[in-house]
Design an enzyme around this catalytic site. Structure first.
Site, short mmCIF file in Angstrom:
data_model
loop_
_atom_site.label_atom_id
_atom_site.label_comp_id
_atom_site.label_asym_id
_atom_site.label_seq_id
_atom_site.Cartn_x
_atom_site.Cartn_y
_atom_site.Cartn_z
N TRP A 1 0.81 -1.23 0.00
CA TRP A 1 0.00 0.00 0.00
C TRP A 1 0.83 1.26 0.00
O TRP A 1 0.49 2.24 -0.66
CB TRP A 1 -1.04 -0.04 1.13
CG TRP A 1 -2.03 -1.11 0.82
CD1 TRP A 1 -2.17 -2.32 1.43
CD2 TRP A 1 -2.99 -1.10 -0.27
NE1 TRP A 1 -3.14 -3.07 0.80
CE2 TRP A 1 -3.65 -2.35 -0.23
CE3 TRP A 1 -3.33 -0.19 -1.26
CZ2 TRP A 1 -4.66 -2.70 -1.15
CZ3 TRP A 1 -4.32 -0.53 -2.17
CH2 TRP A 1 -4.97 -1.77 -2.11
N ASP B 1 -1.07 6.56 6.40
CA ASP B 1 -2.18 5.70 5.98
C ASP B 1 -2.40 4.67 7.09
O ASP B 1 -1.61 3.75 7.26
CB ASP B 1 -1.82 5.00 4.66
CG ASP B 1 -2.88 3.99 4.23
OD1 ASP B 1 -3.90 3.85 4.93
OD2 ASP B 1 -2.68 3.33 3.18
N LYS C 1 -12.26 -1.49 6.99
CA LYS C 1 -11.50 -2.49 7.76
C LYS C 1 -11.83 -2.36 9.24
O LYS C 1 -12.35 -3.28 9.84
CB LYS C 1 -10.01 -2.32 7.51
CG LYS C 1 -9.66 -2.64 6.08
CD LYS C 1 -8.39 -2.03 5.62
CE LYS C 1 -8.30 -2.05 4.11
NZ LYS C 1 -8.38 -3.40 3.55
#
Ligand code: PMP
Length: 361
Positions: A101, A172, A196
């Site tokens: 990511w 993030d 999530k």
């Protein structure tokens, strides 16, 4: 109807109480007579929902007045581009590439402006993290920000603490948001897609300090933090239902769990159950991440060969343990054990792993 234990990396398990509450009020919000799916985002009941979601987030994370809380669209992926679009101000940003990511974030940033990779764990398939000394030595003193992903969902590496550097942090936190208390004042921006640890897909939470918000150059409205913040995330129709569920999840964290410190204690116990089985297996199970940077949220592991992978997944599914297949770039299995995964689910998985080893090992 029987619910299984869902170890999906996201969209992921939600607290049962949240689903029940959403179900109970789905046809008509109390006192409103209409569904949350049907009311105007400019209506008083929806304003109360978004205000309450923001108030909950501020309370849970102890967010001071000089930070904006925004409910944005486009997923975490759009943030990868929006951050450099808004924050570079003619400078360059430094990136820690610690997994899939952050690598993607860097590749999006490259399309927008100047940025540099100052650490990349690709050689060992992102199973480790840089030390603070390594980060400090590499970061440019005039970087617009230091970007990192605090938890890499696919590789299961997680920073135990934020980097201590002299440039502002942009983080993030998609796969760990709300998993423990953080000191928000160390960050210029923390963001997370909701699907999530915070709610359903469709909304991305962005917490940003005012001076960062003020950095936006002239941009199309939906890409500009300063325009989005000025309209309190209501420049256009926001993802109302997702925001409503975020409100319910944060109610649950505050009222049922008792806040983020309590959540953290539970998360540590849950993760220890799985890592203990891996460590006691004599190499039957092999964790992907190095011990010192193991994630409490995503636990990727494999067996020495992949010969029994299919059997493991089939037997696990029969035992009510679902969505355990690992990401193809890592192989094996991944147990995502976010806030909403009950202790019982992790206990059951740990017991299953032991039994599987005794039976097939
Ligand atoms: N960052 C991390 C750490 C993620 O795990 C994900 C999704 N798996 C993303 C970013 C991308 O999120 P989205 O799909 O909402 O764009």
């Amino acid at each position: 109807m029987e619910r299984v234990f869902n170890f999906s990396a996201g969209p992921a398990v939600l607290p049962l109480e949240v689903l029940q509450e959403a179900q109970k009020d789905l046809l008509a919000l109390p006192g409103v007579g209409m569904s949350v799916l049907e009311i105007s985002h400019r209506s008083k009941p929806f304003q109360a929902i978004i205000d309450s979601a923001e108030a909950n987030i501020r309370k849970l994370m102890n967010i001071p007045e000089n930070y904006r809380v925004m409910f944005l669209q486009g997923g975490a992926l759009l943030q990868f581009a929006m951050l450099p679009m808004n924050l570079l101000g003619g400078k360059s940003a430094d990136y820690l590439v610690t997994g899939t990511w952050s690598k993607k974030a860097k590749s999006e940033a490259k399309l927008v402006g100047a940025s540099r990779v100052i650490w990349d764990g690709g050689e060992t398939n992102y199973n480790s993290l840089p030390t603070n000394d390594e980060i400090k030595a590499a970061v440019a003193p005039d970087a617009a920000y230091l970007y990192y992903a605090s938890n890499e969902t696919i590789q299961g590496v997680q920073f135990a603490a934020e980097p201590e550097v002299d440039v502002p942090l942009v983080c993030d936190a998609s796969s760990e948001f709300f998993y423990k208390p953080i000191n928000i004042e160390k960050y210029g921006c923390v963001f997370a897609c909701a699907q999530k640890n915070c709610g359903p897909a469709g909304v991305t939470l962005v917490v940003m300090r005012d001076d960062f918000v003020a950095r936006s150059p002239e941009l199309p409205s939906l890409l500009s933090y300063s325009k989005l913040a000025a309209e309190q995330s209501m420049l256009n129709t926001p993802p109302c239902f997702s925001i409503y569920v975020v409100k319910l999840v944060t109610d649950w964290l505050l009222n049922t769990v008792g806040g983020l410190s309590a959540m953290y204690e539970i998360n540590k116990k849950k993760a220890a159950l799985l890592y203990d089985v891996i460590d006691a297996s004599g190499g039957y199970y092999i964790g992907h991440a190095k011990k010192e940077c193991r994630s409490l949220m995503n636990v990727p592991f494999k067996m020495q060969t992949d010969a029994l992978d299919k059997t493991f997944l089939e037997e696990a599914a029969k035992a009510g343990l679902q969505s355990l297949a690992g990401h193809r770039s890592v192989g094996g299995f991944r147990a995502s054990i976010y806030n909403a995964m009950p202790m019982e689910g992790v206990e059951k998985l740990a017991a299953f792993m032991k039994e599987f080893m005794e039976k097939h090992g």
